[in-house]
Design a protein around this motif. Structure first.
Motif, PDB file in Angstrom:
ATOM      1  N   THR A  62       0.849  -1.198   0.036  1.00 55.47           N
ATOM      2  CA  THR A  62      -0.142   0.064   0.004  1.00 55.47           C
ATOM      3  C   THR A  62       0.942   1.277   0.028  1.00 55.47           C
ATOM      4  OG1 THR A  62       0.027   0.279   2.381  1.00 55.47           O
ATOM      5  CG2 THR A  62      -1.607  -1.167   1.381  1.00 55.47           C
ATOM      6  N   ALA A  63       0.369   2.506  -0.271  1.00 55.83           N
ATOM      7  CA  ALA A  63       0.759   3.705  -0.420  1.00 55.83           C
ATOM      8  C   ALA A  63       1.477   3.993   1.126  1.00 55.83           C
ATOM      9  CB  ALA A  63       0.033   4.702  -0.761  1.00 55.83           C
ATOM     10  N   HIS A  64       0.911   3.354   2.061  1.00 55.85           N
ATOM     11  CA  HIS A  64       1.268   3.630   3.617  1.00 55.85           C
ATOM     12  C   HIS A  64       2.713   3.023   3.702  1.00 55.85           C
ATOM     13  CE1 HIS A  64      -3.201   4.761   4.973  1.00 55.85           C
ATOM     14  NE2 HIS A  64      -2.137   5.955   4.786  1.00 55.85           N
ATOM     15  N   ARG A  66       4.771   2.164   1.467  1.00 53.50           N
ATOM     16  CA  ARG A  66       5.944   2.916   0.796  1.00 53.50           C
ATOM     17  C   ARG A  66       6.120   4.128   1.064  1.00 53.50           C
ATOM     18  NH1 ARG A  66       2.966   0.474  -3.517  1.00 53.50           N
ATOM     19  NH2 ARG A  66       1.963   2.598  -3.667  1.00 53.50           N
ATOM     20  N   ALA A  67       5.361   4.779   2.121  1.00 53.61           N
ATOM     21  CA  ALA A  67       5.795   6.404   2.365  1.00 53.61           C
ATOM     22  C   ALA A  67       6.763   6.985   2.429  1.00 53.61           C
ATOM     23  CB  ALA A  67       4.597   6.704   3.507  1.00 53.61           C
ATOM     24  N   PHE A  68       7.903   6.174   3.040  1.00 57.10           N
ATOM     25  CA  PHE A  68       9.321   6.563   3.114  1.00 57.10           C
ATOM     26  C   PHE A  68      10.039   5.937   1.825  1.00 57.10           C
ATOM     27  CE2 PHE A  68      13.572   5.879   4.281  1.00 57.10           C
ATOM     28  CZ  PHE A  68      14.017   6.963   4.584  1.00 57.10           C
ATOM     29  N   GLY A 109       7.928   2.766   6.285  1.00 60.41           N
ATOM     30  CA  GLY A 109       7.062   3.973   6.166  1.00 60.41           C
ATOM     31  C   GLY A 109       5.993   3.833   7.387  1.00 60.41           C
ATOM     32  N   ILE A 110       4.741   3.982   7.079  1.00 61.06           N
ATOM     33  CA  ILE A 110       3.689   3.807   8.045  1.00 61.06           C
ATOM     34  C   ILE A 110       3.438   2.208   8.371  1.00 61.06           C
ATOM     35  CG2 ILE A 110       1.433   4.724   8.779  1.00 61.06           C
ATOM     36  CD1 ILE A 110       1.962   6.746   6.439  1.00 61.06           C
ATOM     37  N   ASN A 111       4.157   1.919   9.397  1.00 62.02           N
ATOM     38  CA  ASN A 111       3.847   0.277   9.514  1.00 62.02           C
ATOM     39  C   ASN A 111       2.858  -0.215  10.636  1.00 62.02           C
ATOM     40  OD1 ASN A 111       5.321   0.767  11.945  1.00 62.02           O
ATOM     41  ND2 ASN A 111       7.173  -0.296  11.221  1.00 62.02           N
ATOM     42  N   ALA A 147     -10.820  10.947  12.889  1.00 62.03           N
ATOM     43  CA  ALA A 147      -9.819  11.482  13.511  1.00 62.03           C
ATOM     44  C   ALA A 147      -8.333  10.803  13.613  1.00 62.03           C
ATOM     45  CB  ALA A 147      -9.995  11.534  15.116  1.00 62.03           C
ATOM     46  N   LEU A 148      -8.182   9.569  13.392  1.00 65.54           N
ATOM     47  CA  LEU A 148      -7.099   8.596  13.341  1.00 65.54           C
ATOM     48  C   LEU A 148      -6.674   9.183  12.038  1.00 65.54           C
ATOM     49  CD1 LEU A 148      -6.387   5.134  13.927  1.00 65.54           C
ATOM     50  CD2 LEU A 148      -5.840   5.814  11.775  1.00 65.54           C
ATOM     51  N   CYS A 149      -7.147   9.380  10.988  1.00 69.18           N
ATOM     52  CA  CYS A 149      -6.584   9.477   9.752  1.00 69.18           C
ATOM     53  C   CYS A 149      -6.114  11.265   9.663  1.00 69.18           C
ATOM     54  CB  CYS A 149      -7.408   9.291   8.438  1.00 69.18           C
ATOM     55  SG  CYS A 149      -8.611   7.815   8.703  1.00 69.18           S
ATOM     56  N   ALA A 150      -6.986  11.893  10.449  1.00 67.38           N
ATOM     57  CA  ALA A 150      -6.787  13.297  10.494  1.00 67.38           C
ATOM     58  C   ALA A 150      -5.210  13.485  11.063  1.00 67.38           C
ATOM     59  CB  ALA A 150      -7.774  13.905  11.434  1.00 67.38           C
ATOM     60  N   THR A 151      -4.535  12.679  11.713  1.00 72.51           N
ATOM     61  CA  THR A 151      -3.462  12.842  12.387  1.00 72.51           C
ATOM     62  C   THR A 151      -2.489  13.236  11.082  1.00 72.51           C
ATOM     63  OG1 THR A 151      -3.695  10.712  13.515  1.00 72.51           O
ATOM     64  CG2 THR A 151      -1.657  11.662  13.685  1.00 72.51           C
ATOM     65  N   CYS A 152      -2.684  12.666   9.902  1.00 73.99           N
ATOM     66  CA  CYS A 152      -1.942  12.904   8.673  1.00 73.99           C
ATOM     67  C   CYS A 152      -2.643  13.668   7.807  1.00 73.99           C
ATOM     68  CB  CYS A 152      -1.105  11.861   8.088  1.00 73.99           C
ATOM     69  SG  CYS A 152      -0.004  10.726   9.551  1.00 73.99           S
ATOM     70  N   HIS A 153      -3.703  13.216   7.498  1.00 74.56           N
ATOM     71  CA  HIS A 153      -4.456  13.661   6.333  1.00 74.56           C
ATOM     72  C   HIS A 153      -5.249  14.880   6.941  1.00 74.56           C
ATOM     73  CE1 HIS A 153      -3.909  10.314   3.419  1.00 74.56           C
ATOM     74  NE2 HIS A 153      -3.813   9.699   4.494  1.00 74.56           N
ATOM     75  N   GLU A 154      -4.487  16.070   7.220  1.00 74.01           N
ATOM     76  CA  GLU A 154      -4.974  17.000   7.852  1.00 74.01           C
ATOM     77  C   GLU A 154      -6.291  17.774   6.772  1.00 74.01           C
ATOM     78  OE1 GLU A 154      -1.567  19.239   8.829  1.00 74.01           O
ATOM     79  OE2 GLU A 154      -1.339  17.992  10.540  1.00 74.01           O
ATOM     80  N   SER A 171     -17.509   7.364   7.430  1.00 72.92           N
ATOM     81  CA  SER A 171     -16.128   7.776   8.112  1.00 72.92           C
ATOM     82  C   SER A 171     -15.160   7.258   7.004  1.00 72.92           C
ATOM     83  CB  SER A 171     -15.840   6.848   9.237  1.00 72.92           C
ATOM     84  OG  SER A 171     -15.910   5.487   9.133  1.00 72.92           O
ATOM     85  N   CYS A 172     -13.854   7.614   6.913  1.00 76.28           N
ATOM     86  CA  CYS A 172     -12.911   7.330   6.303  1.00 76.28           C
ATOM     87  C   CYS A 172     -12.878   6.006   6.118  1.00 76.28           C
ATOM     88  CB  CYS A 172     -11.697   7.940   6.491  1.00 76.28           C
ATOM     89  SG  CYS A 172     -11.560   9.750   7.145  1.00 76.28           S
ATOM     90  N   GLN A 173     -12.663   5.252   7.216  1.00 78.76           N
ATOM     91  CA  GLN A 173     -12.810   3.864   7.551  1.00 78.76           C
ATOM     92  C   GLN A 173     -13.923   3.252   6.584  1.00 78.76           C
ATOM     93  OE1 GLN A 173     -12.086   5.929   9.672  1.00 78.76           O
ATOM     94  NE2 GLN A 173     -10.831   5.221  11.303  1.00 78.76           N
ATOM     95  N   GLN A 174     -14.888   3.766   6.736  1.00 80.18           N
ATOM     96  CA  GLN A 174     -16.120   2.954   6.185  1.00 80.18           C
ATOM     97  C   GLN A 174     -15.952   3.143   4.636  1.00 80.18           C
ATOM     98  OE1 GLN A 174     -19.171   5.008   8.310  1.00 80.18           O
ATOM     99  NE2 GLN A 174     -19.867   3.119   9.080  1.00 80.18           N
ATOM    100  N   THR A 208      -6.078  -2.826   2.993  1.00 79.70           N
ATOM    101  CA  THR A 208      -5.464  -2.573   1.480  1.00 79.70           C
ATOM    102  C   THR A 208      -5.753  -1.277   1.279  1.00 79.70           C
ATOM    103  OG1 THR A 208      -6.310  -4.662   1.159  1.00 79.70           O
ATOM    104  CG2 THR A 208      -5.323  -3.279  -0.782  1.00 79.70           C
ATOM    105  N   ILE A 209      -5.340   0.024   2.247  1.00 83.29           N
ATOM    106  CA  ILE A 209      -6.064   1.278   2.010  1.00 83.29           C
ATOM    107  C   ILE A 209      -5.091   1.936   0.864  1.00 83.29           C
ATOM    108  CG2 ILE A 209      -6.378   3.640   2.923  1.00 83.29           C
ATOM    109  CD1 ILE A 209      -5.799   2.300   5.717  1.00 83.29           C
ATOM    110  N   THR A 210      -5.640   1.818  -0.449  1.00 80.75           N
ATOM    111  CA  THR A 210      -5.164   2.122  -1.864  1.00 80.75           C
ATOM    112  C   THR A 210      -6.089   2.773  -2.522  1.00 80.75           C
ATOM    113  OG1 THR A 210      -4.298   0.953  -3.643  1.00 80.75           O
ATOM    114  CG2 THR A 210      -4.457  -0.272  -1.714  1.00 80.75           C
ATOM    115  N   GLU A 321       4.924   5.722 -13.786  1.00 81.94           N
ATOM    116  CA  GLU A 321       4.903   4.347 -13.960  1.00 81.94           C
ATOM    117  C   GLU A 321       3.435   3.734 -13.452  1.00 81.94           C
ATOM    118  OE1 GLU A 321       8.540   2.613 -12.451  1.00 81.94           O
ATOM    119  OE2 GLU A 321       9.339   4.018 -13.722  1.00 81.94           O
ATOM    120  N   ARG A 322       2.767   4.356 -12.331  1.00 90.05           N
ATOM    121  CA  ARG A 322       1.453   4.059 -11.656  1.00 90.05           C
ATOM    122  C   ARG A 322       0.479   4.027 -12.686  1.00 90.05           C
ATOM    123  NH1 ARG A 322      -1.065   5.804  -5.999  1.00 90.05           N
ATOM    124  NH2 ARG A 322      -2.232   4.082  -5.780  1.00 90.05           N
ATOM    125  N   PRO A 323      -0.120   2.795 -12.970  1.00 89.28           N
ATOM    126  CA  PRO A 323      -1.463   2.958 -14.065  1.00 89.28           C
ATOM    127  C   PRO A 323      -2.407   3.825 -13.582  1.00 89.28           C
ATOM    128  CG  PRO A 323      -1.096   0.744 -13.217  1.00 89.28           C
ATOM    129  CD  PRO A 323      -0.012   1.559 -12.713  1.00 89.28           C
TER     130      PRO A 323
END
Ligand code: HEC
Ligand code: HEC
Ligand code: HEC
Ligand code: HEC
Ligand code: HEC
Length: 340
Positions: A62-64, A66-68, A109-111, A147-154, A171-174, A208-210, A321-323
């Motif tokens: 996931t992008a998470h 690979r975030a680093f 990254g975000i593990n 609020a959890l996702c908001a830590t980074c996705h301000e 919610s984001c999660q749903q 699979t948050i992608t 390269e990302r389709p």
């Protein structure tokens, strides 16, 4: 399914557990929550993957994850070691005071521990029902809220919050972690199968948050098309794109992203033309609830085509390269009938 009677399974589990503790000592799982006092070593995702097999497999790639390590992040800064970036791209934790750079296994990254470990305990959405748990667990309603996702996705969070004002929305999660019934851990052998058999099934989420998961999300972004000037003169299509999402399209200003409309005109099996139009990008996004109208004049050949395929695509311009991801599509059959 294992149909071992519960009482027998209990006994087997108790015997196996005593044997295991005897063999390994009670500290054998302490590595799961231990961060060395100098902060230079701690648990890795693969350690969690030994029992949380599904969550590990979903998180990988996931992008998470690979975030680093992603090329775009590495290229975006000459000093990726900067705490300023790493508190989101490779954080130690996300709870109060823990959103700071992690100094070990940065390539992950975000593990798992970024999101779950706090004060020596694994925080998660459920009450534990396990017979035995190798690490302390804390049920924490924070995991079910944006609020959890908001830590980074301000920014995305503030867009969502504006839409949610006064009404109940998903919610984001749903949307991003569609849920499924399963156990929190997965057994791999008799011993772990017995342990897992005691866990109650929970409404678990997908890790699979992608963006790829969001392809053709029902009712996410709608396309409608209308034929204007039906005579032979200047046949034109009026195309409307409506953003039904509770955040911008695209959302977030980090990185480059483009939403393009692709128009593919076909006559029989032959392609007449293919055109791509820019709908929005990170500098000028379509806000939640906003529509964009595109007036598209057709060439005579296009107006005589059999079918038109409209497709809304999301491109990452900093990762060619990302389709592209198809967010929404529509086929208009017999386009020539609308004009001739
Ligand atoms: C030896 C097996 C094992 C390993 C390794 C393991 N866990 Fe767990 N974990 C469990 C069990 C068992 C439970 C409790 C399940 C239950 O109560 O249904 C659990 C529960 C959890 C929960 C709470 C889930 C919820 O439903 O709220 C989280 C979060 C969690 N683990 C994260 C991790 C992380 C992160 C790691 C790696 C650092 C890890 N675990 C390593 C076995 C393991
Ligand atoms: C610790 C910070 C952090 C947290 C917490 C976090 N994210 Fe992210 N997220 C990021 C970063 C950084 C990226 C970009 C990674 C990259 O592309 O290199 C990202 C990327 C994404 C993407 C784009 C994925 C793609 O395929 O391009 C989505 C969707 C997303 N996050 C949703 C969420 C949701 C939903 C939550 C809450 C459940 C969440 N994030 C929690 C930091 C975070
Ligand atoms: C109603 C479902 C829904 C909800 C709720 C939702 N999203 Fe999304 N999200 C989507 C869809 C569909 C896409 C794909 C379209 C796009 O790329 O913008 C997306 C895209 C994204 C992206 C990738 C943007 C890009 O193009 O790079 C991020 C990041 C993201 N969402 C984060 C969040 C966060 C954080 C929340 C909560 C505050 C949230 N989303 C709430 C459906 C949703
Ligand atoms: C970006 C933050 C994030 C990362 C990274 C992450 N999780 Fe989660 N995890 C969550 C959230 C949020 C939930 C609860 C979502 C829900 O139930 O709607 C959750 C739920 C869980 C649960 C409870 C059972 C389930 O599947 O719902 C377990 C176990 C778990 N995660 C383990 C892991 C493991 C193991 C890893 C690493 C491979 C990991 N998580 C990585 C955010 C994260
Ligand atoms: C507040 C948390 C936060 C901080 C701090 C942060 N980022 Fe990000 N970054 C994100 C999120 C969230 C995304 C996902 C896309 C979005 O929301 O725009 C992202 C995405 C990116 C991307 C795009 C990745 C891709 O492939 O699409 C790059 C590059 C990036 N960040 C670089 C940096 C750099 C360099 C720094 C430090 C100067 C930094 N970021 C600081 C949260 C953060």
């Amino acid at each position: 399914m294992y149909s071992i009677p519960r009482a027998l399974a209990h006994t087997i589990a108790a015997v196996l557990l005593s044997w295991m503790f005897f063999m390994a000592g009670c500290t054998s799982f302490s590595h799961l929550t231990r961060i060395t006092p100098d902060g230079h070593d701690g648990p890795q995702a693969i350690h969690c993957g030994a029992c949380h097999i599904q969550q590990y497999q979903e998180w990988q790639g996931t992008a998470h994850a690979r975030a680093f390590s992603s090329k775009s992040f590495q290229e975006a800064t000459d000093t990726p070691e900067e705490d300023g970036c790493l508190r989101c791209h490779s954080p130690l934790g996300i709870h109060k005071g823990e959103a700071k750079a992690r100094s070990f296994h940065r390539d992950e990254g975000i593990n798992c521990i970024s999101c779950h470990l706090s004060q020596g305990k694994m925080h998660g959405p459920h009450k534990s029902s396990a017979l035995f748990s190798p690490h302390p667990i804390e049920q924490d309603p924070f995991y079910l809220t944006p609020a959890l996702c908001a830590t980074c996705h301000e920014e995305t969070y503030s867009q969502w919050k504006k839409v949610s004002a006064g009404q109940k929305i998903r919610s984001c999660q749903q949307c991003h972690q569609c849920s499924k019934q399963c156990c929190v851990t997965q057994g791999t052998n008799l011993f772990s199968n017995v342990l897992v058999s005691f866990e109650k099934k929970v409404q678990a989420c997908n890790h699979t948050i992608t963006l790829d998961m969001m392809a053709n999300f029902p009712n996410g972004v709608n396309i409608t098309a209308l034929a204007l000037n039906k005579g032979k003169e200047a046949p034109t299509l009026s195309i409307n794109i409506h953003n039904n999402l509770p955040h911008d399209l695209p959302t977030g200003t980090f990185g480059k992203k483009e939403i393009q409309l692709s128009l593919l005109f076909m006559k029989g099996d032959l392609q007449v033309t293919e055109k791509k139009l820019l709908v929005s990008d990170e500098r000028k996004a379509l806000t939640a609830g906003e529509s964009k109208k595109i007036i598209f004049p057709l060439t005579p050949e296009e107006s005589r085509a059999d079918t038109l395929r409209l497709q809304l695509e999301r491109y990452s311009t900093n990762d060619p390269e990302r389709p592209p991801i198809v967010l929404s599509s529509k086929i208009i059959a017999a386009i020539h009938e609308a004009f001739h």
